[in-house]
Scaffold this active site. Structure first.
Site, PDB file in Angstrom:
ATOM      1  N   CYS A  51       0.803  -1.216   0.000  1.00  0.00           N
ATOM      2  CA  CYS A  51       0.000   0.000   0.000  1.00  0.00           C
ATOM      3  C   CYS A  51       0.841   1.275   0.000  1.00  0.00           C
ATOM      4  O   CYS A  51       0.295   2.371  -0.087  1.00  0.00           O
ATOM      5  CB  CYS A  51      -0.931   0.005   1.211  1.00  0.00           C
ATOM      6  SG  CYS A  51      -1.824  -1.545   1.395  1.00  0.00           S
TER       7      CYS A  51
ATOM      8  N   HIS B  27      -2.374   7.888   6.405  1.00  0.00           N
ATOM      9  CA  HIS B  27      -2.689   6.634   5.707  1.00  0.00           C
ATOM     10  C   HIS B  27      -4.110   6.216   6.059  1.00  0.00           C
ATOM     11  O   HIS B  27      -4.886   5.850   5.176  1.00  0.00           O
ATOM     12  CB  HIS B  27      -1.686   5.565   6.109  1.00  0.00           C
ATOM     13  CG  HIS B  27      -1.756   4.315   5.300  1.00  0.00           C
ATOM     14  ND1 HIS B  27      -1.585   4.316   3.932  1.00  0.00           N
ATOM     15  CD2 HIS B  27      -1.974   3.019   5.656  1.00  0.00           C
ATOM     16  CE1 HIS B  27      -1.697   3.082   3.478  1.00  0.00           C
ATOM     17  NE2 HIS B  27      -1.939   2.276   4.505  1.00  0.00           N
TER      18      HIS B  27
ATOM     19  N   GLU C 294      -0.883   4.833  13.932  1.00  0.00           N
ATOM     20  CA  GLU C 294      -0.646   6.107  13.253  1.00  0.00           C
ATOM     21  C   GLU C 294      -1.091   7.280  14.112  1.00  0.00           C
ATOM     22  O   GLU C 294      -0.398   8.304  14.199  1.00  0.00           O
ATOM     23  CB  GLU C 294      -1.367   6.120  11.902  1.00  0.00           C
ATOM     24  CG  GLU C 294      -0.968   7.307  11.033  1.00  0.00           C
ATOM     25  CD  GLU C 294      -1.540   7.236   9.628  1.00  0.00           C
ATOM     26  OE1 GLU C 294      -1.044   7.977   8.771  1.00  0.00           O
ATOM     27  OE2 GLU C 294      -2.481   6.442   9.390  1.00  0.00           O
TER      28      GLU C 294
ATOM     29  N   LYS D 131      -9.518   7.926   2.741  1.00  0.00           N
ATOM     30  CA  LYS D 131     -10.045   6.582   2.512  1.00  0.00           C
ATOM     31  C   LYS D 131     -11.498   6.432   2.957  1.00  0.00           C
ATOM     32  O   LYS D 131     -12.171   5.495   2.540  1.00  0.00           O
ATOM     33  CB  LYS D 131      -9.151   5.545   3.189  1.00  0.00           C
ATOM     34  CG  LYS D 131      -7.774   5.428   2.514  1.00  0.00           C
ATOM     35  CD  LYS D 131      -6.939   4.334   3.142  1.00  0.00           C
ATOM     36  CE  LYS D 131      -5.594   4.176   2.424  1.00  0.00           C
ATOM     37  NZ  LYS D 131      -4.667   5.301   2.668  1.00  0.00           N
TER      38      LYS D 131
ATOM     39  N   HIS E 230      -9.711   2.113  -0.066  1.00  0.00           N
ATOM     40  CA  HIS E 230      -8.274   1.844  -0.064  1.00  0.00           C
ATOM     41  C   HIS E 230      -7.857   1.370  -1.451  1.00  0.00           C
ATOM     42  O   HIS E 230      -8.173   0.253  -1.859  1.00  0.00           O
ATOM     43  CB  HIS E 230      -7.937   0.788   0.986  1.00  0.00           C
ATOM     44  CG  HIS E 230      -6.478   0.715   1.307  1.00  0.00           C
ATOM     45  ND1 HIS E 230      -5.500   1.213   0.478  1.00  0.00           N
ATOM     46  CD2 HIS E 230      -5.813   0.172   2.373  1.00  0.00           C
ATOM     47  CE1 HIS E 230      -4.314   1.008   1.011  1.00  0.00           C
ATOM     48  NE2 HIS E 230      -4.477   0.381   2.171  1.00  0.00           N
TER      49      HIS E 230
ATOM     50  N   PHE F 211       1.622  -3.525   3.820  1.00  0.00           N
ATOM     51  CA  PHE F 211       1.900  -4.870   4.302  1.00  0.00           C
ATOM     52  C   PHE F 211       3.386  -5.164   4.139  1.00  0.00           C
ATOM     53  O   PHE F 211       4.011  -4.785   3.141  1.00  0.00           O
ATOM     54  CB  PHE F 211       1.111  -5.901   3.494  1.00  0.00           C
ATOM     55  CG  PHE F 211      -0.343  -6.005   3.863  1.00  0.00           C
ATOM     56  CD1 PHE F 211      -0.853  -5.353   4.953  1.00  0.00           C
ATOM     57  CD2 PHE F 211      -1.198  -6.778   3.090  1.00  0.00           C
ATOM     58  CE1 PHE F 211      -2.193  -5.461   5.295  1.00  0.00           C
ATOM     59  CE2 PHE F 211      -2.543  -6.900   3.411  1.00  0.00           C
ATOM     60  CZ  PHE F 211      -3.038  -6.237   4.518  1.00  0.00           C
TER      61      PHE F 211
END
Length: 424
Positions: A178, A318, A329, A348, A353, A413
């Site tokens: 991502c 993110h 985060e 998002k 996403h 990931f």
């Protein structure tokens, strides 16, 4: 700030005499085709997720899917959706940078001095899935000879774009899950800094709203299960968040050294003042619960920009809407910017996403915030939880603001962390 390890991290060496600037931007998202359409959607703060007929048999049959994007090349219909998206976004970005690259005549540039760096997490995955079904149903003779050229990640992203542009400089593919789109921007900036190119077309694209990818993410427990109310399913930083909504799209930025842009008379929309990448080395899918990799990336990126946390006015987070990501985060933002909290938003909630495209899309949106003085709201955020409280999250309505320095976070990931520092 946290201690900065000497290994496992990379960043720009410091402020350059000839800084890297962004001269063009392009987007394809569920918010619409083009930067303006997407910007209107994220400013409105309403989720775009909807029932997806292509995922009707999936455990989570919703997605954020862009309108159909016709690639600006011959026989574009034969390409994977991810390739069509990035070609469309690149055309918009280059036009804003005052380059007509998809017209009947070659662009006015030295093709050997043009780099293409595009990230994706899955390449042309829909081509591969369709080919596998054909192989099982009808045998090997039913496969198209274009199967590999449609699927291979280097071709489905940077390769086909380089072919369309006729550029003969470096053509590279980045794959950091991502964070892929943001990683591509970093690599492009490094190519410019070393003099390997004069102009770089960089970004990310992915089209993973497929039966295989949706089912796999569902098995991981990563997707929101609010299928009865898809538009409100993605809830970044909310107490009731339960996962992300799978989305597709592309984001592209044109990067140049400032002197090169000025010589062309191209607009300098924003400066890429710094960047950094780190790895968690913690878990294949979960972030380090202490957020050490992200915190280090923020510190390194600010150091590269020759600035500190008190100068940061905005963070495009993110913000996936997954329990672990948002907790880590939010804690990093809360701790590192405690003295002068920046405004925070996540796109998002609106766009879902977009996987490998997310970092590039969100970099473009961060540029728009710097240019317009507007911070879009984080959609579907109603209840701050104890694990995400304490950050200045913009919710409900857009906020008038005038940040001069902003960060864009991308996490992937495998423990990938990429932070971009953008300056007005």
């Amino acid at each position: 700030m946290t201690d900065t390890p000497s290994t496992g991290a990379s960043s720009a060496p410091g402020p350059a005499a000839d800084p890297v600037v962004i001269t063009g931007t392009g987007l394809v998202t569920a918010g619409g085709i083009g930067v303006e359409a997407t910007w209107r959607a994220v400013r409105a703060g309403r989720g775009t997720a909807a029932a997806d007929p292509e995922l009707a048999d999936s455990p989570v049959p919703i997605s954020c899917r862009p309108p159909s994007a016709d690639a600006p090349v011959r026989q574009g219909w034969r390409l994977d959706r991810s390739t069509r998206y990035v070609l469309t976004a690149a055309r918009e970005a280059l036009l804003e940078a005052r380059i007509e690259a998809f017209g009947p005549h070659p662009p006015d540039w030295d093709p050997a001095r043009v780099a293409v760096v595009i990230g994706s997490a899955a390449g042309g995955i829909s081509v591969l899935e369709a080919a596998h079904r054909r192989l099982l149903d009808r045998g090997p003779q039913a496969l198209s000879p274009l199967t590999l050229t449609g699927h291979l990640p280097n071709l489905s992203a940077a390769g086909h774009l380089s072919l369309a542009l006729g550029s003969t400089g470096p053509a590279l593919h980045t794959s950091t899950a991502c964070a892929s789109g943001a990683s591509a921007v970093v690599h492009a900036a490094q190519l410019l800094a070393t003099g390997a190119c004069d102009l770089a077309v960089a970004g990310g694209t992915d089209a993973m709203a497929t039966a295989l990818c949706s089912a796999a993410f569902a098995r991981m427990g990563a997707l929101s299960r609010r299928t009865a109310e898809p538009a409100t399913a993605s809830r970044p930083f909310d107490q009731d968040r339960d996962g992300f909504v799978l989305a597709e799209g592309a984001g592209v930025l044109v990067l140049e050294r400032a002197s090169h842009a000025a010589a062309r008379g191209a607009p300098a929309l924003a400066e890429l003042a710094g960047h950094a990448t780190t790895s968690d080395a913690h878990h294949p899918a979960a972030p380090d619960p202490a957020g050490r990799g992200l915190r280090t990336a923020i510190a390194l990126a600010l150091r590269a920009a020759d600035t500190g946390p008190d100068e940061v006015g905005h963070v495009n987070a993110h913000g996936t809407g997954t329990p672990l990501n948002d907790r880590v985060e939010a804690a990093a933002i809360r701790d590192l910017f405690a003295r002068t909290p920046p405004s925070v938003t996540s796109a998002k909630g609106v766009l879902g996403h977009t996987m490998g495209a997310a970092g590039a899309i969100e970099a473009v949106l961060t540029v728009r915030t710097l240019l317009t003085g507007t911070v879009p709201p984080t959609a579907n955020h109603h209840r701050p939880g104890p694990d995400t409280a304490g950050i200045d999250l913009v919710t409900g309505h857009p906020r008038d603001d005038a940040p001069r320095l902003a960060l864009s976070h991308s996490l992937g990931f495998g423990g990938h962390n990429t932070v971009l520092v953008l300056r007005r």
